[in-house]
Scaffold this motif. Structure first.
Motif, PDB file in Angstrom:
ATOM      1  N   GLU A 160      -6.561   4.648   0.743  1.00  0.00           N
ATOM      2  CA  GLU A 160      -5.253   4.899   0.164  1.00  0.00           C
ATOM      3  C   GLU A 160      -4.987   3.746  -0.807  1.00  0.00           C
ATOM      4  OE1 GLU A 160      -2.490   7.281   3.198  1.00  0.00           O
ATOM      5  OE2 GLU A 160      -3.101   5.334   4.004  1.00  0.00           O
ATOM      6  N   PRO A 161      -4.154   3.981  -1.831  1.00  0.00           N
ATOM      7  CA  PRO A 161      -3.895   2.918  -2.817  1.00  0.00           C
ATOM      8  C   PRO A 161      -3.316   1.660  -2.161  1.00  0.00           C
ATOM      9  CG  PRO A 161      -3.072   5.038  -3.586  1.00  0.00           C
ATOM     10  CD  PRO A 161      -3.457   5.222  -2.156  1.00  0.00           C
ATOM     11  N   TYR A 162      -3.818   0.500  -2.563  1.00  0.00           N
ATOM     12  CA  TYR A 162      -3.357  -0.772  -2.008  1.00  0.00           C
ATOM     13  C   TYR A 162      -3.523  -1.876  -3.039  1.00  0.00           C
ATOM     14  CZ  TYR A 162      -8.234  -2.118  -1.502  1.00  0.00           C
ATOM     15  OH  TYR A 162      -9.543  -2.438  -1.759  1.00  0.00           O
ATOM     16  N   GLY A 163      -2.862  -2.980  -2.808  1.00  0.00           N
ATOM     17  CA  GLY A 163      -2.985  -4.156  -3.664  1.00  0.00           C
ATOM     18  C   GLY A 163      -2.448  -5.369  -2.939  1.00  0.00           C
ATOM     19  N   PHE A 164      -2.706  -6.539  -3.535  1.00  0.00           N
ATOM     20  CA  PHE A 164      -2.326  -7.809  -2.914  1.00  0.00           C
ATOM     21  C   PHE A 164      -1.651  -8.710  -3.931  1.00  0.00           C
ATOM     22  CE2 PHE A 164      -6.440  -6.543  -0.971  1.00  0.00           C
ATOM     23  CZ  PHE A 164      -6.007  -6.329   0.329  1.00  0.00           C
ATOM     24  N   SER A 165      -0.908  -9.693  -3.433  1.00  0.00           N
ATOM     25  CA  SER A 165      -0.400 -10.730  -4.319  1.00  0.00           C
ATOM     26  C   SER A 165      -1.593 -11.414  -4.990  1.00  0.00           C
ATOM     27  CB  SER A 165       0.447 -11.741  -3.536  1.00  0.00           C
ATOM     28  OG  SER A 165      -0.161 -12.142  -2.328  1.00  0.00           O
ATOM     29  N   ASN A 166      -1.414 -11.798  -6.218  1.00  0.00           N
ATOM     30  CA  ASN A 166      -2.434 -12.397  -7.091  1.00  0.00           C
ATOM     31  C   ASN A 166      -3.440 -11.368  -7.605  1.00  0.00           C
ATOM     32  OD1 ASN A 166      -1.268 -14.934  -6.733  1.00  0.00           O
ATOM     33  ND2 ASN A 166      -2.555 -15.367  -4.962  1.00  0.00           N
ATOM     34  N   ASN A 167      -3.377 -10.125  -7.157  1.00  0.00           N
ATOM     35  CA  ASN A 167      -4.251  -9.044  -7.620  1.00  0.00           C
ATOM     36  C   ASN A 167      -5.741  -9.413  -7.619  1.00  0.00           C
ATOM     37  OD1 ASN A 167      -2.211  -6.986  -8.277  1.00  0.00           O
ATOM     38  ND2 ASN A 167      -1.519  -8.520  -9.746  1.00  0.00           N
ATOM     39  N   PRO A 168      -6.242  -9.988  -6.527  1.00  0.00           N
ATOM     40  CA  PRO A 168      -7.668 -10.368  -6.513  1.00  0.00           C
ATOM     41  C   PRO A 168      -8.566  -9.141  -6.334  1.00  0.00           C
ATOM     42  CG  PRO A 168      -6.745 -10.697  -4.347  1.00  0.00           C
ATOM     43  CD  PRO A 168      -5.604 -10.266  -5.238  1.00  0.00           C
ATOM     44  N   ARG A 169      -9.763  -9.232  -6.822  1.00  0.00           N
ATOM     45  CA  ARG A 169     -10.799  -8.235  -6.551  1.00  0.00           C
ATOM     46  C   ARG A 169     -11.627  -8.814  -5.413  1.00  0.00           C
ATOM     47  NH1 ARG A 169      -8.942  -3.795  -8.079  1.00  0.00           N
ATOM     48  NH2 ARG A 169      -8.415  -3.699 -10.251  1.00  0.00           N
ATOM     49  N   LEU A 170     -11.592  -8.174  -4.281  1.00  0.00           N
ATOM     50  CA  LEU A 170     -12.202  -8.735  -3.083  1.00  0.00           C
ATOM     51  C   LEU A 170     -13.357  -7.892  -2.583  1.00  0.00           C
ATOM     52  CD1 LEU A 170      -8.914  -9.490  -1.117  1.00  0.00           C
ATOM     53  CD2 LEU A 170     -10.292 -11.121  -2.406  1.00  0.00           C
ATOM     54  N   MET A 171     -14.294  -8.542  -1.994  1.00  0.00           N
ATOM     55  CA  MET A 171     -15.343  -7.896  -1.216  1.00  0.00           C
ATOM     56  C   MET A 171     -15.092  -8.357   0.215  1.00  0.00           C
ATOM     57  SD  MET A 171     -17.009  -6.168  -3.406  1.00  0.00           S
ATOM     58  CE  MET A 171     -18.510  -5.686  -2.611  1.00  0.00           C
ATOM     59  N   GLY A 172     -14.596  -7.473   1.033  1.00  0.00           N
ATOM     60  CA  GLY A 172     -14.253  -7.842   2.396  1.00  0.00           C
ATOM     61  C   GLY A 172     -12.763  -8.046   2.546  1.00  0.00           C
ATOM     62  N   PRO A 173     -12.347  -8.379   3.752  1.00  0.00           N
ATOM     63  CA  PRO A 173     -10.919  -8.533   4.032  1.00  0.00           C
ATOM     64  C   PRO A 173     -10.308  -9.696   3.243  1.00  0.00           C
ATOM     65  CG  PRO A 173     -12.222  -8.578   6.060  1.00  0.00           C
ATOM     66  CD  PRO A 173     -13.178  -8.593   4.918  1.00  0.00           C
ATOM     67  N   PRO A 174      -9.033  -9.593   2.913  1.00  0.00           N
ATOM     68  CA  PRO A 174      -8.377 -10.679   2.171  1.00  0.00           C
ATOM     69  C   PRO A 174      -8.079 -11.865   3.085  1.00  0.00           C
ATOM     70  CG  PRO A 174      -6.779  -9.024   2.765  1.00  0.00           C
ATOM     71  CD  PRO A 174      -8.128  -8.489   3.197  1.00  0.00           C
ATOM     72  N   TYR A 204       0.827  -1.203   0.000  1.00  0.00           N
ATOM     73  CA  TYR A 204       0.000   0.000   0.000  1.00  0.00           C
ATOM     74  C   TYR A 204       0.862   1.254   0.000  1.00  0.00           C
ATOM     75  CZ  TYR A 204       0.719   0.414   5.101  1.00  0.00           C
ATOM     76  OH  TYR A 204       1.259   0.542   6.355  1.00  0.00           O
ATOM     77  N   GLN A 205       0.251   2.343  -0.482  1.00  0.00           N
ATOM     78  CA  GLN A 205       0.912   3.635  -0.496  1.00  0.00           C
ATOM     79  C   GLN A 205       0.343   4.485   0.630  1.00  0.00           C
ATOM     80  OE1 GLN A 205       0.599   5.764  -4.199  1.00  0.00           O
ATOM     81  NE2 GLN A 205       2.046   7.342  -3.558  1.00  0.00           N
ATOM     82  N   ASP A 206       1.208   4.847   1.547  1.00  0.00           N
ATOM     83  CA  ASP A 206       0.834   5.671   2.698  1.00  0.00           C
ATOM     84  C   ASP A 206       0.982   7.136   2.284  1.00  0.00           C
ATOM     85  OD1 ASP A 206       0.331   6.725   5.198  1.00  0.00           O
ATOM     86  OD2 ASP A 206       2.232   6.071   6.066  1.00  0.00           O
ATOM     87  N   LEU A 207      -0.087   7.721   1.778  1.00  0.00           N
ATOM     88  CA  LEU A 207      -0.037   9.069   1.220  1.00  0.00           C
ATOM     89  C   LEU A 207       0.225  10.151   2.262  1.00  0.00           C
ATOM     90  CD1 LEU A 207      -2.995   8.778  -1.314  1.00  0.00           C
ATOM     91  CD2 LEU A 207      -0.545   8.812  -1.842  1.00  0.00           C
ATOM     92  N   ASP A 208      -0.258   9.945   3.484  1.00  0.00           N
ATOM     93  CA  ASP A 208      -0.104  10.977   4.516  1.00  0.00           C
ATOM     94  C   ASP A 208       0.991  10.666   5.541  1.00  0.00           C
ATOM     95  OD1 ASP A 208      -1.314   8.947   5.920  1.00  0.00           O
ATOM     96  OD2 ASP A 208      -3.085  10.105   6.479  1.00  0.00           O
ATOM     97  N   ASN A 209       1.781   9.625   5.267  1.00  0.00           N
ATOM     98  CA  ASN A 209       2.923   9.249   6.117  1.00  0.00           C
ATOM     99  C   ASN A 209       2.558   9.005   7.585  1.00  0.00           C
ATOM    100  OD1 ASN A 209       5.035   9.234   4.134  1.00  0.00           O
ATOM    101  ND2 ASN A 209       4.895  11.463   4.097  1.00  0.00           N
ATOM    102  N   ASN A 210       1.375   8.425   7.831  1.00  0.00           N
ATOM    103  CA  ASN A 210       1.001   8.107   9.214  1.00  0.00           C
ATOM    104  C   ASN A 210       1.312   6.643   9.560  1.00  0.00           C
ATOM    105  OD1 ASN A 210      -1.034   6.757   7.843  1.00  0.00           O
ATOM    106  ND2 ASN A 210      -2.690   7.642   9.058  1.00  0.00           N
ATOM    107  N   GLN A 211       2.009   5.939   8.670  1.00  0.00           N
ATOM    108  CA  GLN A 211       2.479   4.566   8.867  1.00  0.00           C
ATOM    109  C   GLN A 211       1.369   3.536   8.983  1.00  0.00           C
ATOM    110  OE1 GLN A 211       5.271   4.713  12.102  1.00  0.00           O
ATOM    111  NE2 GLN A 211       6.649   6.063  10.982  1.00  0.00           N
ATOM    112  N   LYS A 212       0.221   3.817   8.366  1.00  0.00           N
ATOM    113  CA  LYS A 212      -0.850   2.821   8.325  1.00  0.00           C
ATOM    114  C   LYS A 212      -1.700   3.042   7.083  1.00  0.00           C
ATOM    115  CE  LYS A 212      -4.055   5.414  11.243  1.00  0.00           C
ATOM    116  NZ  LYS A 212      -4.882   5.386  12.446  1.00  0.00           N
ATOM    117  N   LEU A 213      -2.462   2.019   6.740  1.00  0.00           N
ATOM    118  CA  LEU A 213      -3.388   2.094   5.617  1.00  0.00           C
ATOM    119  C   LEU A 213      -4.688   2.701   6.128  1.00  0.00           C
ATOM    120  CD1 LEU A 213      -4.178   1.392   2.686  1.00  0.00           C
ATOM    121  CD2 LEU A 213      -4.782  -0.893   3.512  1.00  0.00           C
TER     122      LEU A 213
END
Length: 137
Positions: A102-116, A83-92
Motif C-alpha cells: 500500500e502507498p507509504y512514505g517517511f520523513s526525509n523521503n529516504p529510499r530504503l532497502m529494508g526497514p527504516p 501510509y494510505q490504508d486502501l482496504d481500511n483494515n487499519q494496517k499497512l
C-alpha cells in the motif's frame, strides 16, 4: 530598576524556550481517492522500535494532497511514517516477503532497502513552527 529589567528579560527568554511548536506535514503522491491516510509520529528510537506512536492521525482520503498538523510538540527529534490504508483494515499491508504493498512514505523521503531506522527518518523540531513534506508511493 536594573535588577527588575534583568529579571523581566530572563523571564521572557525562559518562557520563549518553554513554548511548544506546531508541526505541519504535507502529504503528496496520493493517486487514489479511497481508504484512510495514517500519519504516525515517533519521538525516539525505542518508541519507533516498539511501534508506540507519540501522536497519530487518521483521516479519510478525500483529495490527492493532504495536510496534517500536530500541535504543542516539545522541541526534540521526531520521525514519521505515513501510509494510505486502501482496504481500511487499519494496517499497512505487506507482501509475502514483507514489502509494503500500500502507498507509504517517511520523513526525509529516504529510499530504503529494508526497514527504516529512526536515525534515517529523524528531523528536529525546535521552538518555532515547522513544516515537512512526505511523498507516498
Amino acid at each position: 530598576m536594573f535588577k527588575k529589567l534583568v529579571f523581566t528579560s530572563a523571564f521572557a527568554i525562559s518562557s520563549l524556550a518553554a513554548q511548544a511548536a506546531e508541526l505541519t506535514v504535507d502529504i503528496a503522491g496520493i493517486t487514489q481517492l479511497e481508504g484512510d491516510i495514517y500519519v504516525v509520529l515517533y519521538d525516539s528510537v525505542s518508541a519507533m522500535e516498539s511501534n508506540k506512536a507519540t501522536l497519530a492521525y487518521k483521516g479519510a482520503v478525500t483529495k490527492l494532497q493532504t495536510t496534517v498538523t500536530f500541535s504543542d510538540l516539545s522541541a526534540g527529534d521526531y520521525a514519521i511514517l505515513a501510509y494510505q490504508d486502501l482496504d481500511n483494515n487499519q494496517k499497512l499491508n505487506r507482501n509475502m516477503i514483507g514489502i509494503p504493498n500500500e502507498p507509504y512514505g517517511f520523513s526525509n523521503n529516504p529510499r530504503l532497502m529494508g526497514p527504516p531506522s529512526f536515525d534515517k527518518l529523524r528531523f528536529a523540531v525546535g521552538d518555532v513552527d515547522h513544516t515537512i513534506q512526505i511523498s507516498i508511493d
